[in-house]
Design a protein around this motif. Structure first.
Motif, short mmCIF file in Angstrom:
data_model
loop_
_atom_site.label_atom_id
_atom_site.label_comp_id
_atom_site.label_asym_id
_atom_site.label_seq_id
_atom_site.Cartn_x
_atom_site.Cartn_y
_atom_site.Cartn_z
N TYR A 24 2.69 -0.75 1.23
CA TYR A 24 1.45 -0.32 1.89
C TYR A 24 0.25 -1.02 1.26
CZ TYR A 24 4.53 3.22 3.83
OH TYR A 24 5.55 3.86 4.48
N LYS A 25 -0.86 -1.01 1.98
CA LYS A 25 -2.04 -1.77 1.53
C LYS A 25 -2.62 -1.24 0.22
CE LYS A 25 -5.02 0.72 4.82
NZ LYS A 25 -5.93 0.54 5.99
N ASP A 26 -2.30 0.03 -0.11
CA ASP A 26 -2.79 0.58 -1.39
C ASP A 26 -1.84 0.25 -2.55
OD1 ASP A 26 -0.64 2.19 -0.86
OD2 ASP A 26 -1.75 4.08 -0.85
N GLY A 27 -0.80 -0.55 -2.25
CA GLY A 27 0.14 -0.96 -3.29
C GLY A 27 1.38 -0.09 -3.39
N MET A 28 1.41 1.06 -2.73
CA MET A 28 2.57 1.95 -2.80
C MET A 28 3.78 1.28 -2.15
SD MET A 28 2.95 5.93 -1.55
CE MET A 28 2.64 5.52 0.17
N LEU A 29 4.95 1.48 -2.75
CA LEU A 29 6.17 0.85 -2.26
C LEU A 29 7.23 1.92 -2.03
CD1 LEU A 29 7.44 -2.02 -1.75
CD2 LEU A 29 8.45 -1.80 -4.04
N LYS A 30 7.84 1.91 -0.83
CA LYS A 30 8.95 2.80 -0.52
C LYS A 30 10.15 1.96 -0.11
CE LYS A 30 6.18 6.76 1.05
NZ LYS A 30 5.92 7.70 2.18
N SER A 31 11.36 2.45 -0.40
CA SER A 31 12.54 1.66 -0.04
C SER A 31 13.67 2.57 0.44
CB SER A 31 13.02 0.82 -1.22
OG SER A 31 13.54 1.64 -2.25
N ILE A 32 14.56 2.00 1.26
CA ILE A 32 15.71 2.70 1.82
C ILE A 32 16.94 1.82 1.66
CG2 ILE A 32 16.72 3.68 3.94
CD1 ILE A 32 13.93 4.09 5.01
N PRO A 33 18.06 2.36 1.20
CA PRO A 33 19.28 1.55 1.13
C PRO A 33 19.65 1.02 2.51
CG PRO A 33 19.54 3.61 -0.07
CD PRO A 33 18.25 3.72 0.68
N ALA A 34 20.09 -0.22 2.57
CA ALA A 34 20.39 -0.86 3.85
C ALA A 34 21.45 -0.09 4.64
CB ALA A 34 20.84 -2.30 3.62
N GLU A 35 22.41 0.48 3.93
CA GLU A 35 23.51 1.19 4.61
C GLU A 35 23.03 2.46 5.31
OE1 GLU A 35 23.52 0.28 1.47
OE2 GLU A 35 25.01 -1.35 1.40
N MET A 36 21.87 2.96 4.91
CA MET A 36 21.37 4.23 5.45
C MET A 36 20.48 4.05 6.68
SD MET A 36 22.60 6.62 3.60
CE MET A 36 21.54 7.99 4.06
#
Length: 335
Positions: A24-36
């Motif tokens: 996100y533009k505020d620098g926050m990072l979220k991630s999801i496993p590819a299999e999910m």
């Protein structure tokens, strides 16, 4: 499986180390496993890297594009699920007027039944007397099942029931959001704005499930063919509108989770739209609804999520089209 919704403008979706990431533009990072991950839905100016696009195509993960206001633009899909045999059968049965009529009766009968249940549910906490509208809708439902001799005639009965339904539903909502009926393109009040967005999302979810079974979303049996409109997805959505979208909107607005200040109109233009805050709240609530368990399916004796129920409905549709046996399709009727 997970659905990823991204509506923050200037967010970037990428792929690295077997995970899909959103920065996100505020620098926050979220991630999801590819299999999910099953589907990515993006709204507005969201960037997707080439590596992410390639990985989605290889894994069969659909990417659906909307405007910031929820208007559908298109999708990125893999052709891996195309089933020519099913699509030929689908096209053949679409020319069978009797088959189309009987299938359409199943859908509209269930749709009106579900609308009646929703009205009764919300009338419990209201002083509004809905006895008369319920009688009128049941009469239209009876005409659908017993008197409709063509799809056009059936749609006339459905339209009458829908007008009664929305007129009555408008009296059961928080007075701040009262409305007199359905309107769209553009929606003219907050309730209709939320309905239009919700219907667009569920339509495109069903679209993807139809393609996943090798069916053509554009070959419908109830709605008339329209260029660039997935009529089969529209057919399948009818019995789910009140169950998934209408109840979610009623819950949000009657629960005072949004106020009229969470909606806006553009100067010198018609239309009422959700603010960024309202948009995110609504998407979150819809996803929670899709994931919630239910026991509405008569052909399974266990609870399933609404999203799984949609999968099962599409499975039934595919089997019905392969065999031409209408009894294989059992529409959803809530209690």
């Amino acid at each position: 499986m997970s659905y990823l919704y991204v509506s923050d403008q200037s967010a970037v979706i990428s792929y690295s180390a077997n995970r899909f990431q959103v920065k996100y533009k505020d620098g926050m990072l979220k991630s999801i496993p590819a299999e999910m991950l099953e589907v990515i839905e993006v709204f507005g100016n969201v960037q997707i890297t080439t590596q992410c696009l390639r990985e989605c195509l290889q894994r069969g993960i659909n990417i659906i594009y909307y405007s910031t206001k929820g208007a559908y633009f298109g999708r990125v899909i893999s052709p891996g699920h195309v089933n020519v045999f099913r699509q030929r059968r689908q096209a053949e049965l679409g020319k069978d007027e009797k088959f189309c009529l009987e299938f359409s009766k199943k859908i509209i009968d269930a749709k009106i039944h579900n609308q009646i249940v929703v009205l009764r549910r919300y009338a419990r906490n209201s002083r509004e007397n809905i006895d008369r509208p319920i009688v009128e809708m049941k009469y239209m439902q009876q005409k659908v099942v017993e008197m409709a001799k063509s799809v056009d005639q059936l749609m006339g009965y459905e339209g009458n029931a829908a007008r009664i339904y929305f007129r009555t539903l408008g009296k059961l909502i928080d007075p701040e959001f009262a409305f007199t009926g359905r309107n769209r393109r553009p929606p003219l009040d907050p309730f209709n704005s939320m309905l239009s967005l919700g219907y667009s999302i569920i339509l495109n979810e069903i679209y993807g499930k139809l393609e996943g079974k090798g069916l053509n979303p554009y070959f419908g049996m109830l709605h008339q063919d329209r260029e660039k409109h997935p009529t089969l997805a529209s057919d399948m959505m009818e019995e789910w509108r009140a169950v998934l979208v209408d109840t979610t909107v009623m819950g949000i607005l009657n629960g005072h989770e949004l106020s009229v200040d969470d909606f806006y109109s553009e100067e010198n233009k018609l239309g009422v739209f959700l603010s960024d805050r309202a948009f995110k709240i609504y998407l979150k609530k819809l996803e929670e609804k899709f994931r919630s368990d239910n026991k509405y399916l008569s052909y399974v004796d266990y609870s399933v999520s609404f999203r799984k129920a949609l999968d099962l409905q599409v499975n039934q549709l595919a089997k019905m089209l392969e065999t031409g046996d209408l009894t294989l399709y059992k529409p959803v009727k809530i209690r």
